[in-house]
Design a protein around this motif. Structure first.
Motif, PDB file in Angstrom:
ATOM      1  N   SER A   2       0.809  -1.503  -0.264  1.00 38.94           N
ATOM      2  CA  SER A   2       0.031   0.062   0.226  1.00 38.94           C
ATOM      3  C   SER A   2       0.564   1.477  -0.072  1.00 38.94           C
ATOM      4  O   SER A   2       0.644   2.401  -0.201  1.00 38.94           O
ATOM      5  CB  SER A   2      -1.153  -0.149   1.178  1.00 38.94           C
ATOM      6  OG  SER A   2      -0.254   0.142   2.309  1.00 38.94           O
ATOM      7  N   LYS A  59      -8.781   9.132  -2.971  1.00 38.39           N
ATOM      8  CA  LYS A  59      -8.471   8.210  -3.954  1.00 38.39           C
ATOM      9  C   LYS A  59      -6.812   8.361  -3.663  1.00 38.39           C
ATOM     10  O   LYS A  59      -6.700  10.001  -4.800  1.00 38.39           O
ATOM     11  CB  LYS A  59      -9.309   7.827  -5.106  1.00 38.39           C
ATOM     12  CG  LYS A  59     -10.985   7.798  -4.782  1.00 38.39           C
ATOM     13  CD  LYS A  59     -11.261   6.283  -3.780  1.00 38.39           C
ATOM     14  CE  LYS A  59     -12.308   6.219  -3.552  1.00 38.39           C
ATOM     15  NZ  LYS A  59     -12.050   5.254  -2.610  1.00 38.39           N
ATOM     16  N   ARG A  98      -3.740  -1.885 -10.815  1.00 42.60           N
ATOM     17  CA  ARG A  98      -3.700  -2.849  -9.253  1.00 42.60           C
ATOM     18  C   ARG A  98      -4.496  -2.205  -7.993  1.00 42.60           C
ATOM     19  O   ARG A  98      -4.885  -3.075  -7.441  1.00 42.60           O
ATOM     20  CB  ARG A  98      -2.319  -3.489  -9.377  1.00 42.60           C
ATOM     21  CG  ARG A  98      -2.173  -4.522  -9.046  1.00 42.60           C
ATOM     22  CD  ARG A  98      -0.832  -5.091  -9.018  1.00 42.60           C
ATOM     23  NE  ARG A  98       0.153  -5.524 -10.445  1.00 42.60           N
ATOM     24  CZ  ARG A  98      -0.047  -6.526 -10.917  1.00 42.60           C
ATOM     25  NH1 ARG A  98      -0.496  -7.007 -10.529  1.00 42.60           N
ATOM     26  NH2 ARG A  98       0.426  -6.394 -12.008  1.00 42.60           N
ATOM     27  N   TYR A  99      -4.287  -1.334  -7.738  1.00 44.21           N
ATOM     28  CA  TYR A  99      -4.649  -1.520  -6.753  1.00 44.21           C
ATOM     29  C   TYR A  99      -5.609   0.399  -7.114  1.00 44.21           C
ATOM     30  O   TYR A  99      -6.187   0.519  -4.913  1.00 44.21           O
ATOM     31  CB  TYR A  99      -3.186  -0.545  -5.502  1.00 44.21           C
ATOM     32  CG  TYR A  99      -2.008  -1.380  -5.985  1.00 44.21           C
ATOM     33  CD1 TYR A  99      -1.996  -2.037  -4.925  1.00 44.21           C
ATOM     34  CD2 TYR A  99      -0.930  -1.034  -6.638  1.00 44.21           C
ATOM     35  CE1 TYR A  99      -0.687  -3.026  -4.815  1.00 44.21           C
ATOM     36  CE2 TYR A  99       0.418  -1.973  -7.026  1.00 44.21           C
ATOM     37  CZ  TYR A  99       0.140  -3.098  -5.446  1.00 44.21           C
ATOM     38  OH  TYR A  99       1.375  -3.325  -6.086  1.00 44.21           O
ATOM     39  N   GLY A 100      -5.649   0.480  -7.478  1.00 39.79           N
ATOM     40  CA  GLY A 100      -7.464   1.337  -7.544  1.00 39.79           C
ATOM     41  C   GLY A 100      -7.388   2.496  -7.343  1.00 39.79           C
ATOM     42  O   GLY A 100      -7.832   3.612  -6.298  1.00 39.79           O
ATOM     43  N   HIS A 141      -8.939  -2.752 -10.335  1.00 47.21           N
ATOM     44  CA  HIS A 141      -9.655  -2.776  -8.824  1.00 47.21           C
ATOM     45  C   HIS A 141     -10.995  -1.977  -8.855  1.00 47.21           C
ATOM     46  O   HIS A 141     -10.844  -0.768  -9.114  1.00 47.21           O
ATOM     47  CB  HIS A 141      -8.417  -1.764  -7.680  1.00 47.21           C
ATOM     48  CG  HIS A 141      -8.801  -1.918  -6.213  1.00 47.21           C
ATOM     49  ND1 HIS A 141      -9.341  -0.811  -6.446  1.00 47.21           N
ATOM     50  CD2 HIS A 141      -8.001  -2.056  -5.395  1.00 47.21           C
ATOM     51  CE1 HIS A 141      -9.704  -1.240  -4.579  1.00 47.21           C
ATOM     52  NE2 HIS A 141      -8.543  -1.749  -4.242  1.00 47.21           N
ATOM     53  N   ASP A 143     -11.738   0.621  -7.239  1.00 46.46           N
ATOM     54  CA  ASP A 143     -12.010   1.795  -7.093  1.00 46.46           C
ATOM     55  C   ASP A 143     -10.925   2.758  -8.194  1.00 46.46           C
ATOM     56  O   ASP A 143     -11.498   3.992  -8.562  1.00 46.46           O
ATOM     57  CB  ASP A 143     -11.115   2.578  -6.217  1.00 46.46           C
ATOM     58  CG  ASP A 143     -12.104   1.955  -4.393  1.00 46.46           C
ATOM     59  OD1 ASP A 143     -12.657   1.824  -4.801  1.00 46.46           O
ATOM     60  OD2 ASP A 143     -10.864   2.047  -3.300  1.00 46.46           O
ATOM     61  N   PHE A 144     -10.626   1.799  -9.137  1.00 44.88           N
ATOM     62  CA  PHE A 144      -9.891   3.073 -10.762  1.00 44.88           C
ATOM     63  C   PHE A 144     -10.621   2.852 -11.555  1.00 44.88           C
ATOM     64  O   PHE A 144     -12.002   2.603 -11.452  1.00 44.88           O
ATOM     65  CB  PHE A 144      -9.316   1.241 -11.142  1.00 44.88           C
ATOM     66  CG  PHE A 144      -8.724   1.389 -12.851  1.00 44.88           C
ATOM     67  CD1 PHE A 144      -7.576   2.614 -12.995  1.00 44.88           C
ATOM     68  CD2 PHE A 144      -9.387   1.488 -13.422  1.00 44.88           C
ATOM     69  CE1 PHE A 144      -7.016   2.142 -13.456  1.00 44.88           C
ATOM     70  CE2 PHE A 144      -9.265   1.370 -15.250  1.00 44.88           C
ATOM     71  CZ  PHE A 144      -7.395   2.463 -15.146  1.00 44.88           C
TER      72      PHE A 144
END
Length: 267
Positions: A2, A59, A98-100, A141, A143-144
């Motif tokens: 993260s 975000k 990948r991580y949003g 993800h 959130d992306f």
């Protein structure tokens, strides 16, 4: 992992002055993860708007300044040599998926069309990114979101988005704000008085009337903030306008004279 994405978080509220219902429309688009296209001239607040929305939504924001030398690997990722051999490094698009994060492709028409097609599988109901060299399929993800900016003033046959790209996005139009709001923005961002900010905006409005008549673009809000910042530091207004407004925008002697005359009218 993260901490990789945390560096892209915007911790302080960016100043953004809404001019219509763009904040509400963007929030609605984000709620359904609609890819968004921000259209408008350079320096009118598109990038600041994306920063503000990323902050408001909490975000991370990964920004890519697009250019004609950018390859698909620059966006997606590549294998790099290291002491241990070769290791894969995600590009900004893969990292965001990948991580949003929100991935912002700034001035996307500057990129080659064979590069921009890599965003297609991420901008429809598939929401996937194939990493062909690695043999991996990244599922985005939840959130992306992908956001692109685009300056319609530079459209040409060589530099325009394909319909197959355009039709994957929702669009928001940006332009220079009306006089009172732009004066408020310049006052806030540069530290000059509203009176001086208003004069700078009036100069810009005259220059924007010359677009297509010797100027490719009028003076942007960003340039007015630069000029105001110099004036706020004690630089004489005529000199500040020459350095921050007139000299950067044109090399044509007649055009410079016309703009210098507009500056002299107000200062």
């Amino acid at each position: 992992m993260s901490n990789i994405i945390d560096q892209y978080r915007i911790t302080q509220e960016p100043y953004y002055r809404a001019v219509a219902d763009e904040v509400e429309l963007y929030e609605a688009a984000y709620s359904v993860r609609m890819p968004m296209m921000l259209k408008g001239p350079t320096g009118c607040g598109k990038t600041r708007f994306v920063e503000y929305m990323a902050w408001k939504l909490g975000k991370p924001l990964i920004t890519v300044a697009c250019n004609e030398d950018m390859t698909a690997s620059d966006l997606v990722g590549r294998f790099l040599l290291s002491a241990a051999g070769t290791e894969w490094q995600d590009g900004p698009l893969a990292l965001a998926a990948r991580y949003g994060a929100i991935c912002y492709l700034d001035e996307v028409v500057e990129a080659r069309q064979d590069t921009t097609v890599v965003i297609h599988p991420l901008t429809d109901n598939r929401r996937v990114l194939p990493l062909e060299k690695k043999g991996e399929l990244v599922h985005a993800h939840p959130d992306f979101q992908i956001v692109i900016s685009y300056n319609p003033g530079y459209q040409s046959l060589m530099k325009d988005l394909k319909q197959s790209t355009k039709q994957r996005f929702g669009g928001l139009d940006f332009t220079y704000p009306e006089h009172a709001i732009e004066t408020e923005i310049v006052t806030h961002e540069s530290g000059v008085t509203p009176e001086i900010a208003g004069k700078l905006v009036s100069i810009a409005e005259r220059s924007r009337n010359l677009k297509g008549h010797g100027l490719d673009e009028g003076l942007s809000t960003r340039m007015l903030i630069y000029a105001g910042s110099l004036i706020a530091k004690g630089v004489a207004p005529l000199a500040a306008c020459r350095v921050a407004l007139v000299r950067p925008i044109t090399d044509d002697p007649d055009m410079r004279d016309a703009l210098d005359a507009a500056v002299s009218t107000f200062f």
